[in-house]
Structure formats: C-alpha cells, structure tokens
Design an enzyme around this catalytic site. Structure first.
Site, PDB file in Angstrom:
ATOM      1  N   ASP A 112       0.970  -1.042   0.086  1.00 31.22           N
ATOM      2  CA  ASP A 112       0.166   0.110  -0.112  1.00 31.22           C
ATOM      3  C   ASP A 112       0.879   1.258   0.069  1.00 31.22           C
ATOM      4  O   ASP A 112       1.706   1.358  -0.730  1.00 31.22           O
ATOM      5  CB  ASP A 112      -0.857  -0.112   1.172  1.00 31.22           C
ATOM      6  CG  ASP A 112      -2.103   0.772   1.323  1.00 31.22           C
ATOM      7  OD1 ASP A 112      -3.066   0.855   0.437  1.00 31.22           O
ATOM      8  OD2 ASP A 112      -1.828   1.987   1.881  1.00 31.22           O
ATOM      9  N   ASP A 247      -8.527  -7.006  -4.931  1.00 30.14           N
ATOM     10  CA  ASP A 247      -8.338  -5.696  -4.211  1.00 30.14           C
ATOM     11  C   ASP A 247      -9.122  -4.563  -4.688  1.00 30.14           C
ATOM     12  O   ASP A 247      -9.405  -4.311  -5.757  1.00 30.14           O
ATOM     13  CB  ASP A 247      -6.745  -5.399  -4.709  1.00 30.14           C
ATOM     14  CG  ASP A 247      -6.330  -4.423  -3.961  1.00 30.14           C
ATOM     15  OD1 ASP A 247      -7.215  -3.535  -3.204  1.00 30.14           O
ATOM     16  OD2 ASP A 247      -5.038  -4.001  -3.666  1.00 30.14           O
ATOM     17  N   HIS A 275      -7.089  -6.941  -0.897  1.00 29.97           N
ATOM     18  CA  HIS A 275      -5.917  -5.688  -0.575  1.00 29.97           C
ATOM     19  C   HIS A 275      -4.864  -6.446   0.557  1.00 29.97           C
ATOM     20  O   HIS A 275      -3.731  -6.164   0.437  1.00 29.97           O
ATOM     21  CB  HIS A 275      -6.649  -4.654  -0.297  1.00 29.97           C
ATOM     22  CG  HIS A 275      -5.739  -3.461  -0.205  1.00 29.97           C
ATOM     23  ND1 HIS A 275      -4.796  -3.026  -0.989  1.00 29.97           N
ATOM     24  CD2 HIS A 275      -5.435  -2.633   0.791  1.00 29.97           C
ATOM     25  CE1 HIS A 275      -3.920  -1.960  -0.677  1.00 29.97           C
ATOM     26  NE2 HIS A 275      -4.464  -1.811   0.649  1.00 29.97           N
TER      27      HIS A 275
END
Length: 295
Positions: A112, A247, A275
C-alpha cells in the site's frame, strides 16, 4: 497490558527518535548480522500486518518493521509539530534506515502506501537495495482514467473525514473490505487496536487518505512523479510481486502499469486474495517471500 495478545505479536518494541523528536516504533527481530529485511506498511495498518513474515524469517534474517509517525505504536504529534505528508514519510524512513542499517544492502517488503514511500527512498538510494517484494501497492501518479475507489472517495469528503477521525471508520471498514475472507476476530482487533480511543489516535489514517494525489497541485504528486521517473534505477534488482486479485484499491490495471515499468519482475497472482493479501493468503505469500529472498 499489551495492545494486542502476545501470541499474535510477540515482538519487543523498539523506538527511533526522529530529528524533530518524534518517536517511531519498530520491530527488530533476528540476528543483527543477518540479511536485513525491511518491511514498510501502508494505511491503515501497522507493523502488526507483517507479524507472520517476521515469525517465519527471524531465525535467519534481521527483520525490521517500522510504524509511521502517527500510526501503530509510534508517537502521535499534533499537526502543528508534524507535517502528515508523503514527503515527511520518505524523510522519516530514510532517517530511521540511516540509523538501523546505514551500510548494508537491504531487502524491502512493502504494501500500500509503504510501497510508494519505500520506492521514493529506494530510487534515491538504489545501491542500498538488494531485493524488492511488493504487495498490492503503487509508486507512480494516478492516471486520469483510473477512478478512485468509492470507499476512498467517500473518505475524502467532509462526512467521511469526520467518521474516520471521530469513529475509527477507515481502519474498521478496512478489516471488512480489504480481505476476500472474513478475518479472525482477534486479528481484526489487532489491526485496528492502535487507532481506537481519542481522535488523535487516527489523525494519520485520515491524512494518508487526504494525501492521495489526484492532480499535480496536490502535495504528494511531485514526490510520486519524481519516484515514477526514476523507477528504472531499480530495474536490475530482483523484484517479486504478490498480488491479490480481489483488491478494491489496486486492481489489475495497476498491476499492468507495474508490468510496463518492470517487465522482468516475477509475479504471483492470487486471484482469491484481496488488498490485505498477507491476511488472505499468509502461508502462500510468506513461503513465496522465503523462496524469493533465498538462503
């Protein structure tokens, strides 16, 4: 009383003091002379996200997992004393790395926002990077035709910001939206534990969402643009993606952009993971990281 059960996060807490005096919490497990593996989390997670990787690698590697300022077990400075921007995050990471591993090549495991932050540092210090593992992340400006997911778009509204700051909506919602399977209750509690309590506990989670650059005038845009421009400096490194196909943030179009940037990179595509790919497929991802990093 520990923030999360010791059986889930049995690691000693260490702290690094930044130049402005803010403390960054980090985990340092394994032999100090072992190959360093540096793990950088995103929003709204913390070093807890890497607990299974640390456990698997710590017998052979020096495992270093840091919490960004305002997140995890790190300090929560007021906005008058700290700029909650990507540029600050990159500077923080470099300051910490200059203390814990200033000379040896490191392996990076990123997710991320951790990918954007770590790659921004890495393109400026390619000689300090040995291998790179990327977990559902990005490190480039957002194309005009790439829509912002509804959850993130809502989080940037006045109401969304209020709910995040006042009621921990973002980290709580992420435990439901960021995985393809239901998390064990104790794991979900562990992920959101540092962000419970007063609004100051989750100011950083809100500012991270608000810092997503959508146009060149946004503060993080030039940092990402400069990173994107120099990603070729890392093209000769061994690079491996573990990509969750379900995701809601980074879809296959983002992975396709990565393929164009680093066409030689290895990819494990996990079509049944979301995710939080490390939560949906911990055994497969951890075993894959072990194989990729080598003996």
């Amino acid at each position: 009383m520990p923030l999360v059960p010791e059986k889930l996060f049995p690691f000693r807490s260490r702290y690094h003091t930044q130049s402005a005096g803010h403390r960054m919490h980090y985990v340092d497990e394994g032999p100090v002379d072992g190959q360093p593996v540096v793990m950088v989390h995103g929003n709204p997670t913390w070093s807890f996200y890497y607990r299974n990787v640390i456990t698997a690698l710590k017998d052979d590697y020096r495992c270093l997992a840091v919490d960004h300022v305002g997140m995890g077990l790190s300090d929560r400075p007021h906005e008058s004393a700290y700029e909650y921007t990507m540029a600050s995050r990159v500077a923080d990471l470099g300051h910490w790395l200059d203390e814990v591993e200033p000379e040896r090549e490191i392996d990076l495991v990123v997710h991320d926002w951790g990918g954007a932050i770590a790659m921004a540092w890495a393109v400026q210090h390619p000689e300090r990077v040995r291998r790179i593992v990327l977990l559902n992340t990005w490190a480039f400006t957002i194309p005009e035709d790439e829509p912002l997911p509804f959850a993130l778009k809502f989080a940037r509204t006045g109401l969304g910001g209020f709910l995040i700051n006042r009621f921990n909506a973002f980290s709580g919602l992420a435990t439901r939206l960021a995985t393809a399977r239901k998390l064990a209750p104790e794991v979900a509690r562990g992920l959101i534990a540092p962000y419970r309590g007063k609004p100051c506990r989750r100011l950083a989670t809100l500012r991270f969402v608000q810092d997503i650059p959508l146009k060149p005038s946004d503060p993080a845009w030039p940092v990402l643009a400069e990173t994107e421009k120099h990603l070729s400096r890392l093209a000769d490194k061994p690079i491996h993606f573990f990509w969750g196909g379900k995701d809601f943030v980074f879809d296959d179009r983002v992975l396709d952009l990565w393929r164009k940037i680093w066409p030689e990179a290895e990819i494990d595509y996990l079509d049944d993971a979301g995710h939080y790919v490390l939560e949906d497929a911990p055994e497969r991802v951890v075993a894959g990281i072990q194989r990729f990093l080598g003996p």
